[in-house]
Design a protein around this motif. Structure first.
Motif, mmCIF file in Angstrom:
data_model
loop_
_atom_site.group_PDB
_atom_site.id
_atom_site.type_symbol
_atom_site.label_atom_id
_atom_site.label_comp_id
_atom_site.label_asym_id
_atom_site.label_seq_id
_atom_site.Cartn_x
_atom_site.Cartn_y
_atom_site.Cartn_z
ATOM 1 N N GLY A 16 0.776 -1.224 0.000
ATOM 2 C CA GLY A 16 0.000 0.000 0.000
ATOM 3 C C GLY A 16 0.810 1.278 0.000
ATOM 4 O O GLY A 16 0.266 2.349 0.202
ATOM 5 N N ILE A 17 2.106 1.184 -0.222
ATOM 6 C CA ILE A 17 2.959 2.374 -0.239
ATOM 7 C C ILE A 17 2.992 2.884 -1.676
ATOM 8 O O ILE A 17 3.629 2.289 -2.543
ATOM 9 C CB ILE A 17 4.375 2.047 0.284
ATOM 10 N N ARG A 18 2.289 4.010 -1.907
ATOM 11 C CA ARG A 18 2.118 4.500 -3.279
ATOM 12 C C ARG A 18 2.578 5.935 -3.489
ATOM 13 O O ARG A 18 2.590 6.414 -4.610
ATOM 14 C CB ARG A 18 0.652 4.370 -3.679
ATOM 15 N N THR A 19 2.920 6.634 -2.408
ATOM 16 C CA THR A 19 3.341 8.034 -2.527
ATOM 17 C C THR A 19 4.596 8.286 -1.701
ATOM 18 O O THR A 19 4.945 7.490 -0.827
ATOM 19 C CB THR A 19 2.247 8.996 -2.023
ATOM 20 N N ILE A 20 5.242 9.419 -1.962
ATOM 21 C CA ILE A 20 6.420 9.792 -1.189
ATOM 22 C C ILE A 20 6.042 10.025 0.274
ATOM 23 O O ILE A 20 6.811 9.721 1.179
ATOM 24 C CB ILE A 20 7.138 11.018 -1.811
ATOM 25 N N GLU A 21 4.842 10.525 0.502
ATOM 26 C CA GLU A 21 4.379 10.734 1.881
ATOM 27 C C GLU A 21 4.221 9.403 2.614
ATOM 28 O O GLU A 21 4.548 9.299 3.797
ATOM 29 C CB GLU A 21 3.082 11.544 1.911
ATOM 30 N N ASP A 22 3.726 8.376 1.912
ATOM 31 C CA ASP A 22 3.644 7.037 2.505
ATOM 32 C C ASP A 22 5.040 6.564 2.908
ATOM 33 O O ASP A 22 5.228 6.027 4.003
ATOM 34 C CB ASP A 22 3.044 6.028 1.524
ATOM 35 N N CYS A 23 6.001 6.769 2.028
ATOM 36 C CA CYS A 23 7.387 6.366 2.314
ATOM 37 C C CYS A 23 7.923 7.086 3.536
ATOM 38 O O CYS A 23 8.513 6.467 4.428
ATOM 39 C CB CYS A 23 8.294 6.666 1.117
ATOM 40 N N LYS A 24 7.714 8.384 3.588
ATOM 41 C CA LYS A 24 8.209 9.173 4.723
ATOM 42 C C LYS A 24 7.604 8.703 6.037
ATOM 43 O O LYS A 24 8.304 8.588 7.041
ATOM 44 C CB LYS A 24 7.909 10.656 4.500
ATOM 45 N N ARG A 25 6.299 8.408 6.030
ATOM 46 C CA ARG A 25 5.647 7.932 7.254
ATOM 47 C C ARG A 25 6.231 6.601 7.715
ATOM 48 O O ARG A 25 6.450 6.390 8.912
ATOM 49 C CB ARG A 25 4.142 7.804 7.038
ATOM 50 N N ALA A 39 7.520 2.443 -7.364
ATOM 51 C CA ALA A 39 8.791 3.168 -7.256
ATOM 52 C C ALA A 39 8.957 4.249 -8.325
ATOM 53 O O ALA A 39 9.396 5.356 -8.019
ATOM 54 C CB ALA A 39 9.962 2.181 -7.321
ATOM 55 N N ALA A 40 8.585 3.965 -9.561
ATOM 56 C CA ALA A 40 8.735 4.950 -10.638
ATOM 57 C C ALA A 40 7.858 6.170 -10.374
ATOM 58 O O ALA A 40 8.312 7.314 -10.495
ATOM 59 C CB ALA A 40 8.391 4.327 -11.981
ATOM 60 N N ALA A 41 6.618 5.957 -9.970
ATOM 61 C CA ALA A 41 5.715 7.075 -9.692
ATOM 62 C C ALA A 41 6.194 7.868 -8.486
ATOM 63 O O ALA A 41 6.137 9.111 -8.486
ATOM 64 C CB ALA A 41 4.310 6.548 -9.442
ATOM 65 N N ILE A 42 6.698 7.199 -7.475
ATOM 66 C CA ILE A 42 7.213 7.869 -6.285
ATOM 67 C C ILE A 42 8.442 8.696 -6.645
ATOM 68 O O ILE A 42 8.586 9.835 -6.209
ATOM 69 C CB ILE A 42 7.536 6.859 -5.170
ATOM 70 N N ALA A 43 9.323 8.158 -7.459
ATOM 71 C CA ALA A 43 10.536 8.870 -7.861
ATOM 72 C C ALA A 43 10.192 10.145 -8.640
ATOM 73 O O ALA A 43 10.899 11.150 -8.515
ATOM 74 C CB ALA A 43 11.420 7.971 -8.702
ATOM 75 N N GLU A 44 9.120 10.121 -9.395
ATOM 76 C CA GLU A 44 8.705 11.299 -10.160
ATOM 77 C C GLU A 44 8.117 12.388 -9.269
ATOM 78 O O GLU A 44 8.092 13.550 -9.656
ATOM 79 C CB GLU A 44 7.687 10.899 -11.224
ATOM 80 N N GLU A 45 7.657 12.024 -8.070
ATOM 81 C CA GLU A 45 7.061 12.997 -7.139
ATOM 82 C C GLU A 45 8.095 13.976 -6.599
ATOM 83 O O GLU A 45 7.796 15.119 -6.365
ATOM 84 C CB GLU A 45 6.414 12.298 -5.954
ATOM 85 N N GLU A 46 9.283 13.509 -6.333
ATOM 86 C CA GLU A 46 10.304 14.357 -5.694
ATOM 87 C C GLU A 46 10.995 15.230 -6.661
ATOM 88 O O GLU A 46 11.439 15.120 -7.644
ATOM 89 C CB GLU A 46 11.328 13.493 -4.954
#
Length: 46
Positions: A16-25, A39-46
């Motif tokens: 269920g980890i789909r965003t950079i905010e999920d990763c940070k939490r 991972a690709a979508a998360i990498a594009e967020e930053e």
């Protein structure tokens, strides 16, 4: 969980980890690693 393993292994957060905010939490909660299919979508967020 982190306290239970007391440095004997690393803790991986996954599911269920789909965003950079999920990763940070998850990292703030003590995870050492992140497992995600987004991972690709998360990498594009930053």
């Amino acid at each position: 969980m982190k306290q239970t393993v007391e440095g004997r292994c690393l803790v991986k957060a996954a599911g269920g980890i789909r965003t950079i905010e999920d990763c940070k939490r998850m990292l703030q909660a003590g995870a050492d690693r992140i497992g995600t299919g987004s991972a690709a979508a998360i990498a594009e967020e930053e």
